[in-house]
Enzyme design. Sequence first.
Site, PDB file in Angstrom:
ATOM      1  CG  ASP A 183      -2.055   0.968   1.143  1.00 24.36           C
ATOM      2  OD1 ASP A 183      -2.409   1.375   0.019  1.00 24.36           O
ATOM      3  OD2 ASP A 183      -2.599   1.338   2.202  1.00 24.36           O
ATOM      4  CG  HIS A 266      -5.424   3.817  -3.507  1.00 27.53           C
ATOM      5  ND1 HIS A 266      -4.064   4.016  -3.453  1.00 27.53           N
ATOM      6  CD2 HIS A 266      -5.751   3.155  -2.360  1.00 27.53           C
ATOM      7  CE1 HIS A 266      -3.594   3.512  -2.316  1.00 27.53           C
ATOM      8  NE2 HIS A 266      -4.602   2.980  -1.639  1.00 27.53           N
ATOM      9  CG  HIS A 269      -7.580  -1.274  -4.509  1.00 27.54           C
ATOM     10  ND1 HIS A 269      -8.689  -0.749  -3.859  1.00 27.54           N
ATOM     11  CD2 HIS A 269      -7.225  -2.379  -3.815  1.00 27.54           C
ATOM     12  CE1 HIS A 269      -8.987  -1.517  -2.818  1.00 27.54           C
ATOM     13  NE2 HIS A 269      -8.112  -2.507  -2.765  1.00 27.54           N
ATOM     14  CG  HIS A 282      -5.987  -1.797   0.555  1.00 27.26           C
ATOM     15  ND1 HIS A 282      -6.983  -1.147  -0.143  1.00 27.26           N
ATOM     16  CD2 HIS A 282      -5.005  -0.877   0.740  1.00 27.26           C
ATOM     17  CE1 HIS A 282      -6.618   0.110  -0.346  1.00 27.26           C
ATOM     18  NE2 HIS A 282      -5.427   0.300   0.175  1.00 27.26           N
TER      19      HIS A 282
HETATM   20 ZN   LIG Z   1      -4.472   2.171   0.318  1.00 27.86          ZN
END
Ligand SMILES: [Zn+2]
Length: 368
Positions: A183, A266, A269, A282
């Site tokens: 992340d 993101h 994602h 994540h």
């Molecule tokens: Zn994140």
Amino acid sequence: MELSYLMLTAPTFRKMVTPSLYLQGKGAIYYLGQKALPFGDKALVVGEAIALSVAGERIKKSLSSNGIEIVGWDDTLKDCTHGTINRIVETHKHAKPHFVIGVGGGRAVDTAKAVAWKLKIPEISVGTQCATNADTSAESVVHTEDHRYLESIMLPRNPVVVIEDTEILAKAPVKYIIRGMGDALSAKFEAEAYAKAMQKKKGGTVPTSAALALGDACYKALMEHGVKAVTDIKNGIHSSDVDDVIEAVKLASALTFENTGCALAHALHNGLTKTGQIAGEHGEIVAYCTLVQMAYEKRPVDEIRHVEAWCAKIGLPTRLRYFGEISKAALRQAVEHAADKDEDSKNMPDKMKPADILEAINRVERGI
Ligand SMILES: [Zn+2]
């Protein structure tokens, strides 16, 4: 300055949000009571069962030795849902706590932050693993009762104190720090894209040089210490490399994304997870999507390959197939979402085309 003037023009502000105190190190948890005391002497402690079984006694000891009374204790947290947040608020509001202490991973601290916000009191985070930077941020990610993403609540302030006891974090299973690094990898690239986008827009809040420098510091720490940190944790060694990575994830990545913005990594994602056809954590998905953002931006091939090799070495997925089978139609849906439906897509400097994102994915799949 008159209000009418403010309304007619778009002032360009530079803004930086941070916690009041970030304390990291071996035994840092024993300073919790001392650092919490300026905010009152009645604590509501909320956390996951495992986290409180690990850290609970040390928390009790530190609070009581500083004369802080625990007026509420909830170790049943699983997911951060509106149901859980409201239940904790209703159960403990009559005890009038002065602050909430959130203990555990992202779900626990996100719940604690939302509870504190509803009770209009500060939140203090105590991390117990390194998969998340939620301990530091002023955001609560809320899920539905059946564990799907619902919304992100942007809170008016950060946790006032963040305690990261590295002795506890270094002993957590290695998968957590790997996810945390996945992340955190996105921070520098998304911050740079955001800065370019804001330059073009001219107006509103511009990122500070400090926030962009933290993105660079985060990236540098991951590249220099990430592989060694993973090896050391696997071997039960608590080295300075582990400490450097914990700081990069918990402090630098959080302050970078909060003081800039997320972007394509993101957004993609979110698009991929919305299809319901891929399985992954994540940080794992964000790391892959960071490679895609780098390819989309047409960064130098050597730079992308360097990051890809680093991901492979620490155990982060570098190909879409690691997340399961995804149909062409679902992939199309994911890139369409990432191109303009997702909030984070607005932080890219140019309006994105789904075909260009798809091409970037294909380049990553081919090894650039
Ligand atoms: Zn994140």
